[in-house]
Design an enzyme around this catalytic site. Sequence first.
Site: not given
Ligand SMILES: CCCCCCCCCCCCCCCC(=O)N[C@@H](Cc1ccccc1)C(=O)O
Ligand SMILES: [Zn+2]
Ligand SMILES: [Zn+2]
Length: 483
Positions: A107, A171
């Site tokens: 999704d 998700e």
């Molecule tokens: C040291 C520096 C490093 C930097 C790293 C940066 C990388 C960041 C990557 C972050 C990816 C996050 C992925 C999360 C997935 C996401 O969007 N999840 C959503 C899903 C969710 C929706 C409703 C309720 C609960 C959860 C969220 O967290 O909101």
């Molecule tokens: Zn995701």
């Molecule tokens: Zn997401």
Amino acid sequence: TVSRPMGLRGKQQQGTSRIPSQFHKEERVAMKEALKGAIQIPTVSFSPKESNTTALAEFGEYIRKVFPTVFSTSCVQHEVVGEYSHLFTVQGLDPSLQPYMLLAHFDVVPASEEDWEVPPFSGLERDGFIYGRGTLDNKNSVMAILQALELLLIRNYIPRRSFFIALGHDEEVSGMNGAQKISALLQARGIQLAFLVDEGSFIVDGFIPSLKKPFAMISVSEKGAINLMLQVNMTPGHSSAPPKETSIGILAAAVSRLEQAPMPNMFGSGSLKTTLQHLANEFPFPTNLILSNLWLFQPLVSRMMERNYVTNAMVRTTIALTMFNAGVKVNVIPSTAQATMNIRIHPAQTVQEVLELVKNIVADDRVQFHVLSAFDSLPVSPSDDQALGYQLLHQTIRSVFPEVSVVTPGICIGNTDSRHFTNLTTGIYRFNPLYLQPQDFSSVHGINEKISVQAYETQVKFIFELIQNADTYQRPVSDLHEL
Ligand SMILES: CCCCCCCCCCCCCCCC(=O)N[C@@H](Cc1ccccc1)C(=O)O
Ligand SMILES: [Zn+2]
Ligand SMILES: [Zn+2]
């Protein structure tokens, strides 16, 4: 900096020979076309109660069509769970090896057509990139996992270690109907997993100023969260004779105090500290010395981390004001004002501690607290020499991305479907085998989300290698030392 092989050493793959991860031209064209087709199905989750169910069902038909071998091989069982999610059980030859799981979701969040350079559900290819909602989050993983298995099965691969592929359909709105149900189903079957790999981190590039080299961050935990609604009720009345304070003014002052007073910096008790220590020698002078001597420079470094929104989110609990509602008419003072916020909890704090801090900052009894939902941060998965999942990822990163010299544990600032699987394993690893720069990060849930064709091919290769690496009989290194 540890760049030598850790953990898994010694003989590979007794008996069968390894299948090289080389794909011919036609296979490479077919794999990118398959991803484009997946992007074109608008599997949007709008809210826990509202999603494009037609598209979710169509996606199920689509994977049957493009991965015929996965669906027709006898060692692969397929089940639909929670109406639209998918669970594949790939039966390995050796039942003494504990199974693992590859997890992803198909999704996506909504996308507003007008803002994009390329229509978000077109899957158009331009200048070597495939554009569209879900190209990074997370249809790339869904398709790459099935694609890698399809290609392995075509080459007559039979795994030694069993594994599950779980593909969630909700998700983006909590995972309660997909991932949660899959987890409950496997628990009912008495399954315990050796480890699990999900989305949530990347090979990160350009997030830390002065660190020029990309590094692979495997997230071993993720932040907790609270959705909190603040409400103020006052007597309604005529706007021509207002009282000194209104519900709107009281609430606005309360949320403003929250924005002005950030939660405490937890750098000292968090895993970003470990991440930076792994990276110390990658920095130029004098940063390398500063990071190697955190006993002295911790206050300096913790302040440096606050300057960028992403690293700031890694050192503290954050509060984002996301909804604000009051009033219906210009000359009526409303009785009720509401503000809703999304709080992300640093692993060194708990839901209760954060609620106490927030109450103390608001410090106004007229403001009511309504906790809409809350959960603590996730347990920290092991990343030592004995941690099979971590070591397999490390080994595979080293072979597929030889240019990446540092692999480090980290923390995921968002939440993933993997949080529903703590009942099945303590080894939960969030890692997407892709390079991510700050502008790519903004495209996730933002505009012009895209993946390069080359990066997608590499992701398929990574999973193709990871699945074969998981067939190891090898126990982690420290066990070998004892022999
Ligand atoms: C040291 C520096 C490093 C930097 C790293 C940066 C990388 C960041 C990557 C972050 C990816 C996050 C992925 C999360 C997935 C996401 O969007 N999840 C959503 C899903 C969710 C929706 C409703 C309720 C609960 C959860 C969220 O967290 O909101
Ligand atoms: Zn995701
Ligand atoms: Zn997401």
